[in-house]
Design an enzyme around this catalytic site. Structure first.
Site: not given
Ligand SMILES: Cc1ncc(COP(=O)(O)O)c(C=O)c1O
Length: 420
Positions: A205, A368, A125, A202, A228
């Site tokens: 998810q 993203c 992401h 990260d 989430k």
């Molecule tokens: C794999 C992953 N990393 C990071 C993020 C970023 O999360 P946030 O927007 O809550 O900072 C997301 C959000 O969709 C994500 O799916």
């Protein structure tokens, strides 16, 4: 599944009763954010009605109650991922993005130098990509990424080739928000450590959807977002191993994160306050606790089992529709509940609009993850993503709505694409 009563679960989520364009809401955009149970909503209201005060500084009753509730959320978040020292190793941020930026800045500025390498994967992401690009610019470190195969899985041999003695940090998602792929982060952490590097996971998810144990993974950092996983927006978690957090300089400066301040210099507060400058998002952090309670009461193993079943059902149902192209692993046991697809040569935005008219919320776009889109050779995809309250009937509704889109935009488009 014993104890997993989907009708009862759905009754806890007021929004699931609403209609969209006169049709029952089918919410399949859970990878973007999840809906909130009554328990979380009530906790927020209760805080503002009965406990609202700034934390840590006040000596009056309200301040003490708010502080205790805030710190209780920290303990719960730490226990949820099995942190060894929740009181020091759990930092509250605004979201996963801020958690990763914190590490990139506070760790990266201090420990990265020209020639060092930062390794991530081809499916990251932007949140786990841009912070590293920015810190590489200021430190002179180099970026490398681990390739994926055509099924959307990491190529292990490429991980072996990319993680070397030059590597200082490996930063990889545990579950792709597009492909759903679950990555072997425990093995990557072992590889990173053997090379003398540290490992950031990260977990945006993965933490909401499967059991995650930081001590079992032996990762050095784990980032995830409350919104989430049934909790409020505006709350992120950064887990970090105590000795590494201790060695880092602060990310943001201001109130709360200091011990002694003169006009010229300061000493910093102990963990975790060193990384929580200013008044935090008190109400939402406090209302994160009932979200964690909710997940624990259902059990992360049960949630994962439910999601494997509904995801496999969705993969099979979508694969059976002529003109649908699926991305990512086909076996739900290898992935989380995100299913990316395209339908003929319909633009995913058009598809999303047609589905919205049917009451169905999916995501359409690059999610993203623009480099991943280029790797898949598409500009965008549609994505249905599931959570603990989704039912098979909602997958059926999605598949039926594809037929509506097909009628609206013409069979020719799907047939043409199917023939390609
Ligand atoms: C794999 C992953 N990393 C990071 C993020 C970023 O999360 P946030 O927007 O809550 O900072 C997301 C959000 O969709 C994500 O799916």
């Amino acid at each position: 599944m014993t104890g997993y009563d989907i009708d009862q679960i759905r009754r806890d989520f007021p929004i699931l009763d609403r209609k969209v364009h006169g049709k029952p809401l089918v919410y399949l955009d859970n990878a973007a954010t999840t809906q909130k149970p009554r328990q979380v909503i009530d906790r927020l209201v209760h805080y503002y009605e009965h406990e609202n005060a700034n934390i840590h500084r006040g000596l009056h009753t309200l301040a003490e109650e708010a502080t205790a509730a805030y710190e209780e959320s920290r303990r719960k978040a730490g226990a949820f991922i099995n942190a060894a020292h929740p009181d020091e190793e759990i930092i509250f941020t605004r979201n996963t993005t801020e958690s990763i930026n914190l590490v990139a800045n506070a760790w990266g500025r201090k420990f990265l130098k020209p020639g060092d390498e930062i390794v991530f994967s081809a499916m990251e992401h932007h949140s786990n990509l841009i912070p590293w690009q920015l810190i590489a610019l200021t430190t002179g470190a180099t970026l490398r990424f681990i390739e994926i195969d055509d099924d959307g899985k990491l190529i292990w041999d490429d991980a072996l080739a990319k993680i070397t003695e030059k590597t200082k940090i490996v930063a990889v998602t545990q579950m792709s928000n597009v492909l759903g792929t679950i990555n072997p982060v425990r093995e990557l952490a072992a590889l990173a450590h053997a090379a003398g590097a540290i490992m950031l996971v990260d977990g945006a998810q993965s933490v909401p959807h499967m059991p995650v144990d930081v001590r079992d993974l032996d990762c050095d950092f784990l980032a995830f977002s409350s919104h989430k996983m049934l909790g409020p927006t505006g709350v992120g978690v950064l887990y970090g191993k105590r000795d590494i957090l201790d060695a880092m300089d602060p990310f943001l400066g201001g109130g709360e994160m200091i011990k002694r301040v003169t006009y010229e210099s300061s000493t910093y507060a102990d963990l975790p306050n060193k990384f929580e400058a200013g008044t935090p998002n008190i109400a939402d952090v406090i209302a994160f606790a009932p979200a964690i309670d909710y997940l624990e009461a259902l059990g992360m193993d049960a949630i994962r089992a439910h999601e494997i079943a509904i995801t496999q059902y969705a993969i099979d149902a979508l694969a059976a529709v002529e003109g649908v192209t699926l991305y990512g692993p086909r076996d739900a046991a290898d992935k989380g509940g995100a299913v990316a697809f395209n339908y003929g040569d319909l633009h995913p935005h058009d598809l999303s609009q047609v589905l919205d008219a049917e009451g169905i919320a999916i995501r359409a776009g690059h999610h993203c993850a623009q480099p991943l889109m280029r790797r898949l050779d598409v500009v965008a995809t549609a994505r249905a993503s599931f959570y603990l309250y989704n039912r098979r009937e909602e997958v059926d509704a999605l598949v039926e709505a594809l037929a509506v889109a097909d009628r609206m935009f013409g069979n020719a488009s799907t047939a043409r694409a199917a023939a390609r």
